[in-house]
Design an enzyme around this catalytic site. Structure first.
Site, PDB file in Angstrom:
ATOM      1  N   ASP A  12       0.853  -1.187   0.000  1.00 37.98           N
ATOM      2  CA  ASP A  12       0.000   0.000   0.000  1.00 37.98           C
ATOM      3  C   ASP A  12       0.892   1.240   0.000  1.00 37.98           C
ATOM      4  O   ASP A  12       1.064   1.936   1.014  1.00 37.98           O
ATOM      5  CB  ASP A  12      -0.921  -0.022   1.215  1.00 37.98           C
ATOM      6  CG  ASP A  12      -1.913  -1.176   1.145  1.00 37.98           C
ATOM      7  OD1 ASP A  12      -2.255  -1.608   0.033  1.00 37.98           O
ATOM      8  OD2 ASP A  12      -2.345  -1.658   2.212  1.00 37.98           O
ATOM      9  N   LYS A  34       0.536  -8.253  -2.016  1.00 35.03           N
ATOM     10  CA  LYS A  34      -0.798  -7.816  -2.418  1.00 35.03           C
ATOM     11  C   LYS A  34      -0.710  -6.431  -3.037  1.00 35.03           C
ATOM     12  O   LYS A  34      -0.072  -5.530  -2.488  1.00 35.03           O
ATOM     13  CB  LYS A  34      -1.745  -7.768  -1.214  1.00 35.03           C
ATOM     14  CG  LYS A  34      -3.167  -7.313  -1.567  1.00 35.03           C
ATOM     15  CD  LYS A  34      -4.079  -7.368  -0.368  1.00 35.03           C
ATOM     16  CE  LYS A  34      -3.989  -6.155   0.519  1.00 35.03           C
ATOM     17  NZ  LYS A  34      -4.608  -4.933  -0.079  1.00 35.03           N
ATOM     18  N   ASP A  61      -5.812  -7.296  -5.244  1.00 33.16           N
ATOM     19  CA  ASP A  61      -6.974  -7.046  -4.388  1.00 33.16           C
ATOM     20  C   ASP A  61      -7.819  -5.946  -5.016  1.00 33.16           C
ATOM     21  O   ASP A  61      -7.810  -4.798  -4.578  1.00 33.16           O
ATOM     22  CB  ASP A  61      -6.496  -6.646  -2.991  1.00 33.16           C
ATOM     23  CG  ASP A  61      -7.639  -6.564  -1.998  1.00 33.16           C
ATOM     24  OD1 ASP A  61      -8.699  -7.177  -2.246  1.00 33.16           O
ATOM     25  OD2 ASP A  61      -7.476  -5.881  -0.965  1.00 33.16           O
ATOM     26  N   LYS A  63     -11.243  -6.379  -5.693  1.00 32.14           N
ATOM     27  CA  LYS A  63     -12.624  -6.471  -5.193  1.00 32.14           C
ATOM     28  C   LYS A  63     -13.646  -6.147  -6.288  1.00 32.14           C
ATOM     29  O   LYS A  63     -14.503  -5.267  -6.139  1.00 32.14           O
ATOM     30  CB  LYS A  63     -12.821  -5.545  -3.992  1.00 32.14           C
ATOM     31  CG  LYS A  63     -11.931  -5.850  -2.792  1.00 32.14           C
ATOM     32  CD  LYS A  63     -12.256  -4.936  -1.622  1.00 32.14           C
ATOM     33  CE  LYS A  63     -11.352  -5.183  -0.438  1.00 32.14           C
ATOM     34  NZ  LYS A  63      -9.961  -4.731  -0.676  1.00 32.14           N
ATOM     35  N   LEU A  64     -13.580  -6.877  -7.375  1.00 32.83           N
ATOM     36  CA  LEU A  64     -14.491  -6.625  -8.489  1.00 32.83           C
ATOM     37  C   LEU A  64     -15.941  -6.796  -8.052  1.00 32.83           C
ATOM     38  O   LEU A  64     -16.289  -7.708  -7.305  1.00 32.83           O
ATOM     39  CB  LEU A  64     -14.194  -7.579  -9.643  1.00 32.83           C
ATOM     40  CG  LEU A  64     -12.780  -7.547 -10.240  1.00 32.83           C
ATOM     41  CD1 LEU A  64     -12.711  -8.455 -11.457  1.00 32.83           C
ATOM     42  CD2 LEU A  64     -12.364  -6.125 -10.596  1.00 32.83           C
ATOM     43  N   ASP A  66     -19.547  -5.977 -10.276  1.00 29.84           N
ATOM     44  CA  ASP A  66     -20.234  -5.343 -11.401  1.00 29.84           C
ATOM     45  C   ASP A  66     -21.153  -6.401 -12.009  1.00 29.84           C
ATOM     46  O   ASP A  66     -21.301  -7.500 -11.464  1.00 29.84           O
ATOM     47  CB  ASP A  66     -19.213  -4.833 -12.416  1.00 29.84           C
ATOM     48  CG  ASP A  66     -19.689  -3.586 -13.151  1.00 29.84           C
ATOM     49  OD1 ASP A  66     -20.842  -3.606 -13.641  1.00 29.84           O
ATOM     50  OD2 ASP A  66     -18.922  -2.612 -13.234  1.00 29.84           O
ATOM     51  N   GLY A  68     -22.296  -9.390 -14.492  1.00 32.70           N
ATOM     52  CA  GLY A  68     -21.540 -10.589 -14.801  1.00 32.70           C
ATOM     53  C   GLY A  68     -20.579 -10.458 -15.958  1.00 32.70           C
ATOM     54  O   GLY A  68     -19.407 -10.863 -15.864  1.00 32.70           O
ATOM     55  N   ASN A  69     -21.031  -9.917 -17.086  1.00 32.70           N
ATOM     56  CA  ASN A  69     -20.170  -9.803 -18.266  1.00 32.70           C
ATOM     57  C   ASN A  69     -18.942  -8.941 -17.997  1.00 32.70           C
ATOM     58  O   ASN A  69     -17.830  -9.242 -18.452  1.00 32.70           O
ATOM     59  CB  ASN A  69     -20.951  -9.223 -19.446  1.00 32.70           C
ATOM     60  CG  ASN A  69     -21.898 -10.226 -20.066  1.00 32.70           C
ATOM     61  OD1 ASN A  69     -21.758 -11.430 -19.874  1.00 32.70           O
ATOM     62  ND2 ASN A  69     -22.875  -9.733 -20.808  1.00 32.70           N
ATOM     63  N   THR A 115     -13.131  -5.616   6.797  1.00 28.25           N
ATOM     64  CA  THR A 115     -12.716  -5.605   8.198  1.00 28.25           C
ATOM     65  C   THR A 115     -12.933  -4.258   8.878  1.00 28.25           C
ATOM     66  O   THR A 115     -12.808  -4.151  10.095  1.00 28.25           O
ATOM     67  CB  THR A 115     -11.231  -5.989   8.326  1.00 28.25           C
ATOM     68  OG1 THR A 115     -10.458  -5.164   7.453  1.00 28.25           O
ATOM     69  CG2 THR A 115     -11.016  -7.439   7.963  1.00 28.25           C
ATOM     70  N   GLY A 205      -0.200  -5.072   6.140  1.00 29.51           N
ATOM     71  CA  GLY A 205       0.285  -3.897   5.441  1.00 29.51           C
ATOM     72  C   GLY A 205       1.111  -3.002   6.331  1.00 29.51           C
ATOM     73  O   GLY A 205       2.329  -3.160   6.448  1.00 29.51           O
ATOM     74  N   ARG A 206       0.451  -2.053   6.979  1.00 30.26           N
ATOM     75  CA  ARG A 206       1.159  -1.034   7.745  1.00 30.26           C
ATOM     76  C   ARG A 206       2.133  -1.565   8.798  1.00 30.26           C
ATOM     77  O   ARG A 206       3.220  -0.988   8.951  1.00 30.26           O
ATOM     78  CB  ARG A 206       0.134  -0.078   8.382  1.00 30.26           C
ATOM     79  CG  ARG A 206      -0.450   0.905   7.384  1.00 30.26           C
ATOM     80  CD  ARG A 206      -1.718   1.570   7.875  1.00 30.26           C
ATOM     81  NE  ARG A 206      -2.865   0.666   7.785  1.00 30.26           N
ATOM     82  CZ  ARG A 206      -4.120   1.033   8.025  1.00 30.26           C
ATOM     83  NH1 ARG A 206      -4.385   2.272   8.398  1.00 30.26           N
ATOM     84  NH2 ARG A 206      -5.110   0.177   7.901  1.00 30.26           N
TER      85      ARG A 206
END
Length: 237
Positions: A12, A34, A61, A63-64, A66, A68-69, A115, A205-206
């Site tokens: 990040d 990641k 990461d 996080k799609l 939308d 389906g197509n 989270t 991460g941090r």
């Protein structure tokens, strides 16, 4: 599995140059990275294949979420980058599309509940379920659909592990070594506690990238994972 391979460090950072510098500092201590929104939108998608070519595993990461197509087309494009893992939000239609489009060994993870959210946050968003109830519902749907794993907070790992057994990989963000600040995370645990609860991989991460000595911080987490793994093995025997 090597304890080192169970740690996923979140890059990040604001630029590819910063990511390259961090990967160099971490060296052999970390094998799995990641790439989230911050780096992805700053050249990280082009950087991902270079990480793969250097022998590292990459977790995109994104996080799609939308129709389906659109999800299916996105998954096919991601597969060409060489990433090992891609996240989608664990809505049934989204998971179906991602599973049908996955290829080249790409593993799909469904994100259950972020989270940073609490039961109260879900209620404000219009959900009648608690965090645990919603995560368990998503786990049941994920098993039926055939995704490869789930992303969940450490607080949901134990009930999800009971629910899915070993059918799905469980990946936990919100990991904080003892004494570390929780930041904007609301459902956190130490590395050892998350492994004890049944997590397969930990995303950190941090606590690593913001440490004065990132390599030492990563090595300490890997050592804690190793200790928890040995404890599980001794209890199992």
């Amino acid at each position: 599995m090597d304890p080192r391979d169970r740690l996923i460090v979140a890059l990040d950072v604001p630029s590819v140059e910063a990511a390259e510098a961090m990967v160099t500092r971490l060296g052999a201590a970390v094998s799995f990275y990641k790439i989230g929104y911050q780096l992805a939108f700053a050249g990280g998608l082009d950087y991902a294949p270079k990480l793969v070519q250097s022998g590292k595993r990459v977790f995109l990461d994104l996080k799609l979420h939308d129709i389906g197509n659109t999800v299916a087309a996105g998954v096919k494009s991601v597969a060409r980058l060489g990433a090992s893992v891609l996240t989608v939000h664990a809505f049934p239609q989204v998971m179906h599309a991602a599973v049908e489009a996955r290829e080249s060994g790409l593993r799909i993870l469904g994100v259950t509940v972020l989270t940073s959210l609490s039961d109260a946050d879900l209620a404000k968003a219009g959900y009648a379920a608690t965090v645990r109830e919603l995560a368990l519902l998503r786990a049941e749907q994920a098993c039926d659909i055939g995704v490869d794993g789930l992303v969940c907070s450490p607080e949901e790992v134990a009930p999800l592990r009971d629910a899915v057994d070993n059918k799905l990989v469980l990946v936990c963000p919100g990991i904080r070594p003892a004494g570390a600040a929780a930041g904007d995370q609301k459902r956190v645990a130490t590395p050892a506690a998350a492994i004890d609860a049944g997590a397969d991989y930990l995303v950190v991460g941090r606590p690593v990238i913001a440490a004065s000595d990132p390599k030492a911080a990563a090595e300490a987490i890997v050592a804690e994972i190793a200790g928890a793994t040995r404890k599980q093995a001794s209890q199992g025997s």
